[in-house]
Structures are given as structure tokens and as C-alpha cells.
Write a protein that holds these residues in place. Structure first.
Motif: not given
Ligand SMILES: [Mg+2]
Ligand SMILES: Nc1ncnc2c1ncn2[C@@H]1O[C@H](COP(=O)(O)OP(=O)(O)OP(=O)(O)O)[C@@H](O)[C@H]1O
Lengths: 244, 286
Positions: A41-43, A82-84, A162-165
Motif C-alpha cells: 500500500k505504502t509503496t 505520512f504514516q508517521n 493519505l497513508d494510514e492517516p
Molecule cells: Mg505502509
């Protein structure tokens, strides 16, 4: 602005993180990318934003019909959360939000007062009025997440990734932010692709859901379609598993 | 002066464990450490200043009223002024490569950076003599074009660069690796180009580490003896840097001037120590 992803593959060494992915996100749509950890997913999101480049070959990415496959991240200007969070820790909340406006080229760059105005407006929007002069380290996780969102929105992106917001937040905050995002999308209609591994979140928010597994797209469809007609065992299994 | 040890600045706080030594053994260890430091570092420092002021303030001042001395100081400042900026750039580039890119030979590059720490400076000097000296590899070609490297400023600068190129890179590479590049990526998606990303995001994150590396690099480039000694030829008023000049004065039994000039280097070391402590604290706080 629509996003067309056409035959995109990505390998890390000998590992196939994405296998021939095809996906279209229509203008104004809110699409969820759902899949277990490590499914790519992130990729995929990073490749769309231009932070990572797909394997050379026939694959291409188009933003509203324009081929951006070889453009760099700063040319694509996809809003990315970003996720973080990845907030600029040495800048205040206001400076974080203003960053994208301040790095604009001369003719487009708003003057100082306009920047200040947009920042105030965005702070109000994310319900953090009066937090402008704080530093990220003085915020809670949910607040940081909202600042990251405001920072991405400040430049008026045509695409939001949005990456796992809400990944790192507790259930209650997640629910609130979920509602907030839905409402925000209703108002602005920015084309949005968001990653989650939470099925409820995907079903509640998205117009369409994309199920990813080991770099392969398993099924694309509305929440209802997915629930009623899972295309294969994996989808059925994955959706059921999470339900428990 | 020559021995500047790069301590790990991240280890600023000592964990207090339940296994801490008993009181008297702790005292023993502390007094050994303090005694050693006193004997090896503080005492020599005191002696330098004592000798420098043996003939009072006037004697001290007189030591600098000398063409060879002022020339040596100028030369050292010149060498540092060329070396430090170059090595800052080099160090930044090297740290950037090591921390941001995956490529073949990355490991090799990162151990190559430590080369000056384990190669004798004299050997570094010798290499340049063998390359650029009159009998050296490029010697005849250089002579033909009237370019003088050995026994001249370029040679001194080259060998000083060699000895000091490690500092900035060695401080920055681990720091940049630990910080990752998420913030840089965020800056790019917000439309910042490479230059804006560096000035607005990367540099503020690494500035204290960078300053720390520059301070060390500067101290060493002003104090280097071995490598410079080989390539300089000890020509008075021409190629004598401060450390070399101190040796000359000392060998000529001019003790007060020798120690007076040495005290300047010692002062530099003290200032370096203070700045180093300040930047380390800042890095800890950041
Ligand atoms: Mg990810
Ligand atoms: N830079 C990289 N080098 C090597 N392998 C990578 C790299 N980035 C990702 N991978 C691999 O690609 C696969 C997909 O990773 P990705 O981060 O896209 O997963 P994800 O779906 O976002 O997972 P999660 O839900 O845990 O965030 C993983 O198996 C991961 O190990």
C-alpha cells in the motif's frame, strides 16, 4: 483531477512489492486502499507521489491525462500525509502549514499577509486555533495528524494521498477524525486515495475500495459490492477476518 | 593538540544502574580518571602558560613582534580558511551519500572517511611528496608549467585537507542516517526543490552537528604538525605554519617565544573545548 495508474510494477532486489497494478481514481472520488501489512500500500502511494519510482517498462502514471511517470515529487505536488506525520520539528505549527506556500516560485507565491490568512483559516478548519506558535513536539498524536493534513492542504493540491492517516491513534480519535475527513471531502471534493488496513474505516469513508494482497490488486468496487460479491477467497476471507 | 578524539556526542547522560559500584571504588575510579587528566592535560597547559609568561607580559607580547611569527600565524589562518570550507562541503556531500543513497561501495566509503584517523599523518605527507615532489610522479610535468605544490602553500593545504576531511563527515553521517529523510520527502511533496529542501529542512536539522564537525576540523587544521612538516620544507617566512614555527623556535632555544606562540594554540584548544561542549549540549537539547 483524476489519477491513472497503468501497469505499474515495483521490485526491491528480487522482491516483487507491486505486480502490474492498474487503478483509476476519478476526479473528486474518495478511494480506500485496503490490504494486510506488507501488501504494498505504502509503496503504491509513494510511487504515485513520486517519492519512489516504478520499475522501468511499460508502466505509466497519469494525472488528469498528463503523463507524470518521470516527473519528480516536487513537480507532481501531490498532497501527501505520512504514516508517521513527518512534520518539520524545528518549525512551529504555523510555519509547518505555511511551508508549501513559502517555497512557491515568485509569481505564484502569495504575499506574507495572504499566507498568514490561509494559515489562520486552516488552523480554524482543523480546530487548532491558537496552536500556531506551538512546536510539533508539544502536540498530541491526533493534533499532529491534523497539522500534517493542513500542511498538505495549504497548497491546494489536486490530489490527496493519505497513508494510514489515523493509524497510530486510539479508537475514539479515529472515529472523530474519520467523520471530519468525510465532511472535509464532501466540501472540497479533492481526489483522495487513502491507505488503511482497517476495513471499517475503508467501508465507512470510501466511494470505492481497492483490496491489495502481495502487490496484486484483488478487487475494486464499492463497499456494498465487496461485501456482497467478494471476487475470490482472499477478499472474502480478509473482509471476514477483520469483522470478527 | 594533535590528538583530538571524537567522542560519541549522543552518550551524554550516564544511566544510573542498580549495579553501580560501591562508594569507595567509585571514588577510586574517579580519582584515577581525574588524576590522569590533571597529569596529562591540565599540567602541560599550565606549564605552557607559565613558560610563556616567564618574562612577564612584555616578554609575551614581544614574542609576537617578530616577522617570522606573524607570518606563521597568517599562513596558518590562510590554510584553515581554505581547508575548513572545502572539508565542510566535502563532509556534507559524503554524509549525504552515505546516509541517503544505497549504492555499491557505500560501506567502503564510510570506512574510507575514517582513514585519517588510522593513517599516520607523516605518511599522508609522504604520499603528496611522492606524487607532486620534484622526483615525484607528476613532478616534471608540474615543473614544466611552473606550478609548485610541495614546499609551498598548495602542498600544505592538500595535506591538511587530507588529515581533517574526516571530521564533518564522521559527525554528520550517523546523525543524518538516524534522522531519516521523512521530512525531506514531505518538503518535496509540498513543492520544495532540492535547494529549498536543503536550506529549510535538512540544514536546520543538522546545524549543531555540522558546527561541531567544523569546530573540530578547524582545530585540527590549525594544529596539524606531522603531515604539514613533511610537505612544507620548513622555510621561514614562507612555509612555516604555527606548529612548525614553534618547533623551530624551541630548537633555537627561544623558549619564551616558543611557549608564547604555543599558548595561542593552547588557547585555541580551550576555545574549541568550550564550543564543542556547547554544541554537544545543543545537539542533546535539539
Ligand atoms: Mg505502509
Ligand atoms: N525500500 C525497500 N526496500 C526493500 N523492500 C521494501 C522497501 N520498501 C518496501 N519494501 C517491501 O515491500 C513490501 C510492501 O511494503 P509496503 O510498505 O508498501 O507495505 P504496506 O502495505 O504499506 O504495509 P503496512 O500496512 O505495514 O504499512 C514489504 O514486504 C516491504 O518489506
Amino acid at each position: 483531477m483524476s489519477i491513472h495508474i497503468h501497469h505499474i510494477s515495483k521490485t526491491f532486489g528480487s522482491f516483487h512489492a507491486l505486480k502490474n497494478v492498474d487503478l483509476e481514481v476519478k476526479t473528486g472520488e474518495l478511494v480506500a486502499l485496503l490490504g494486510p501489512s506488507g501488501s504494498g500500500k505504502t509503496t503504491l502511494l509513494r510511487i504515485i507521489a513520486g517519492l519512489e519510482f516504478a520499475d522501468a517498462g511499460e508502466g505509466s502514471i497519469q494525472f488528469h491525462g498528463t503523463d507524470v511517470t518521470n516527473r519528480s515529487a516536487y513537480e507532481r505536488k501531490a498532497g501527501f500525509v505520512f504514516q508517521n506525520y513527518a512534520l518539520f520539528n524545528h518549525m512551529t505549527v504555523a510555519e509547518n502549514i505555511a511551508f508549501g506556500l513559502r517555497v512557491m516560485k515568485r509569481p505564484e507565491r502569495p504575499d506574507r499577509e495572504d499566507i498568514e490568512k490561509s494559515v489562520t483559516e486552516l488552523l480554524r478548519r482543523i480546530a487548532l486555533e491558537g496552536y500556531g506558535s506551538r512546536f510539533p513536539s508539544q502536540l498530541s498524536g491526533g493534533q499532529k495528524q491534523r497539522v500534517a493534513l493542513a500542511r498538505a492542504l495549504a497548497v491546494g493540491p489536486q490530489v490527496l494521498l493519505l497513508d494510514e492517516p489515523f493509524g497510530a491513534l486510539d479508537a475514539k480519535v479515529r472515529k472523530t477524525l474519520r467523520k471530519w475527513l468525510r465532511q472535509f471531502h464532501e466540501e472540497t471534493k479533492v481526489t483522495t486515495l487513502f491507505v488503511t488496513h482497517d476495513q471499517d474505516e475503508a467501508f465507512e469513508l470510501a466511494d470505492r475500495v481497492v483490496v491489495l494482497h502481495e502487490g496484486d490488486i484483488q478487487q475494486i468496487g464499492s463497499p456494498q459490492q465487496l461485501r456482497e460479491h467478494p471476487k475470490n477467497e482472499f477478499v472474502a476471507d480478509f473482509l471476514d477476518c477483520v469483522m470478527i | 593538540m594533535a590528538a583530538i578524539i571524537i567522542s560519541d556526542p549522543t552518550r551524554t547522560t550516564r544511566p544510573r544502574k542498580a549495579t553501580a559500584e560501591s562508594l569507595w571504588s567509585r571514588w577510586l575510579i574517579i580519582s584515577i580518571a581525574v588524576g590522569f587528566m590533571g597529569l596529562m592535560f591540565v599540567l602541560p597547559l599550565v606549564i605552557i602558560f607559565q613558560e610563556a609568561f616567564r618574562k612577564g607580559w612584555e616578554g609575551f607580547v614581544q614574542a609576537f613582534d617578530d616577522r617570522a611569527t606573524t607570518h606563521a600565524i597568517w599562513l596558518t589562518l590562510k590554510v584553515a580558511a581554505i581547508t575548513v570550507p572545502l572539508n565542510t562541503l566535502f563532509g556534507l556531500a559524503a554524509a549525504w551519500c552515505i546516509s541517503r543513497f544505497q549504492f555499491r561501495g557505500r560501506r567502503f566509503l564510510s570506512s574510507l572517511i575514517e582513514l585519517p584517523l588510522w593513517v599516520s599523518p607523516v605518511i599522508a605527507g609522504m604520499v603528496y611528496v611522492l606524487l607532486f615532489g620534484a622526483q615525484g610522479l607528476f613532478g616534471p610535468a608540474l615543473k614544466e608549467h611552473g606550478i609548485k605544490i610541495i614546499f609551498a602553500l598548495p602542498g600544505i593545504v592538500l595535506s591538511t585537507i587530507f588529515v581533517t576531511f574526516t571530521f564533518v563527515a564522521r559527525v554528520l553521517a550517523p546523525q543524518m542516517e538516524a534522522q531519516g529523510q521523512a521530512e525531506e520527502e514531505a518538503a518535496m511533496t509540498l513543492g520544495a526543490n532540492g535547494w529549498q529542501m536543503f536550506w529549510r529542512v535538512t540544514l536546520p536539522k543538522i546545524k549543531w552537528g555540522l558546527l561541531y564537525g567544523i569546530i573540530l576540523c578547524n582545530a585540527r587544521s590549525m594544529g596539524e604538525f606531522g603531515a604539514v612538516s613533511v610537505v612544507s620544507g620548513h622555510i621561514r617566512n614562507k612555509t612555516n605554519t604555527v606548529p612548525l614555527h614553534i618547533e623551530v623556535l624551541y630548537n633555537e632555544y627561544q623558549f619564551v617565544p616558543a611557549f608564547a606562540v604555543a599558548s595561542v594554540l593552547a588557547l585555541l584548544a580551550l576555545v574549541t573545548l568550550i564550543l564543542k561542549t556547547l554544541t554537544t549540549t545543543q545537539r542533546g537539547a535539539a
